[in-house]
Motif scaffolding. Structure first.
Motif, PDB file in Angstrom:
ATOM      1  N   SER A  62      -6.870  -3.155  -6.731  1.00 14.39           N
ATOM      2  CA  SER A  62      -8.097  -3.274  -5.943  1.00 14.39           C
ATOM      3  C   SER A  62      -8.204  -4.691  -5.378  1.00 14.39           C
ATOM      4  N   ASP A  63      -8.979  -4.809  -4.302  1.00 15.24           N
ATOM      5  CA  ASP A  63      -9.207  -6.094  -3.623  1.00 15.24           C
ATOM      6  C   ASP A  63      -7.887  -6.790  -3.267  1.00 15.24           C
ATOM      7  N   GLN A 111       0.822  -1.211   0.000  1.00 11.92           N
ATOM      8  CA  GLN A 111       0.000   0.000   0.000  1.00 11.92           C
ATOM      9  C   GLN A 111       0.861   1.269   0.000  1.00 11.92           C
ATOM     10  N   SER A 154      -2.918 -11.367  -3.987  1.00 11.22           N
ATOM     11  CA  SER A 154      -3.993 -11.437  -4.976  1.00 11.22           C
ATOM     12  C   SER A 154      -4.705 -10.097  -5.035  1.00 11.22           C
ATOM     13  N   GLY A 155      -5.407  -9.889  -6.121  1.00 11.41           N
ATOM     14  CA  GLY A 155      -6.143  -8.657  -6.337  1.00 11.41           C
ATOM     15  C   GLY A 155      -6.243  -8.387  -7.825  1.00 11.41           C
ATOM     16  N   SER A 156      -6.631  -7.174  -8.171  1.00 15.52           N
ATOM     17  CA  SER A 156      -6.757  -6.769  -9.565  1.00 15.52           C
ATOM     18  C   SER A 156      -5.971  -5.477  -9.778  1.00 15.52           C
ATOM     19  N   ARG A 174      -5.071  -8.587  -1.371  1.00 15.19           N
ATOM     20  CA  ARG A 174      -5.004  -9.508  -0.223  1.00 15.19           C
ATOM     21  C   ARG A 174      -3.604 -10.106  -0.170  1.00 15.19           C
TER      22      ARG A 174
END
Length: 169
Positions: A62-63, A55, A78-80, A65
């Motif tokens: 987004s999303d 971050q 994971s995420g997009s 994890r």
């Protein structure tokens, strides 16, 4: 998506405490009436630290994890991601940490683009030397520096074992 290997004994030491601050060299005595404190952070604590590290890179994912397995020193992300660069920066942000030997990447990408090459810094390397080898010109070192910001804050501060993104020319 894939699995990326890193040198687990090399990298930013974000899990270690400041031994001087905690008086690690001062002799202490244990008592049976005092519960034993964990010297290692929990897997959940490590996952939270790694999540914050991603971050702090200000990436567009987004999303997001993060999971961490302390037995295998493996982080799973994971995420997009909006871009391939965001995905790759997340991988190296997590992998260039001491005690992370492997990163399992499950990040999908919204805007498909060619993958960068991952390069492990060797003793004696500089960004100019790497640029000469990859691009044929030492003056292209800024391409590598820019591709690895904000993880790199100075083009002269790289270390052996660190993994860098080398974008396609």
């Amino acid at each position: 998506m894939g699995v990326f290997s890193f040198a687990k004994d090399i990298g930013d030491k974000i899990f270690n405490r400041d031994d001087d601050k905690h008086q690690a060299k001062v002799e202490t005595h244990a008592s049976t009436s005092t519960p034993v404190k964990e010297s290692e952070p929990s897997a959940q604590s490590v996952a939270n630290i790694l999540l914050r590290r991603i971050q702090q890179q200000n990436l567009n994912i987004s999303d997001l994890r993060v999971k961490y397995n302390g037995t295998t020193d493996t982080a799973e992300i994971s995420g997009s991601a909006k871009t391939q660069a965001d995905r790759e920066k997340a991988i190296i942000a997590v992998g260039n940490v001491q005690n992370v030997a492997k990163v399992i990447d499950n990040i999908s990408i919204e805007q498909d683009a060619p993958e960068s090459t991952m390069y492990t810094v060797k003793s004696g390397d500089s960004l100019s030397k790497i640029a000469q080898s990859v691009y044929g010109s030492t003056s292209d070192y800024m391409k590598i520096f820019e591709a690895n910001k904000p993880m790199l804050s100075d083009p002269n501060k790289i270390y052996p074992g660190q993994v860098l993104r080398i974008p396609k020319s």
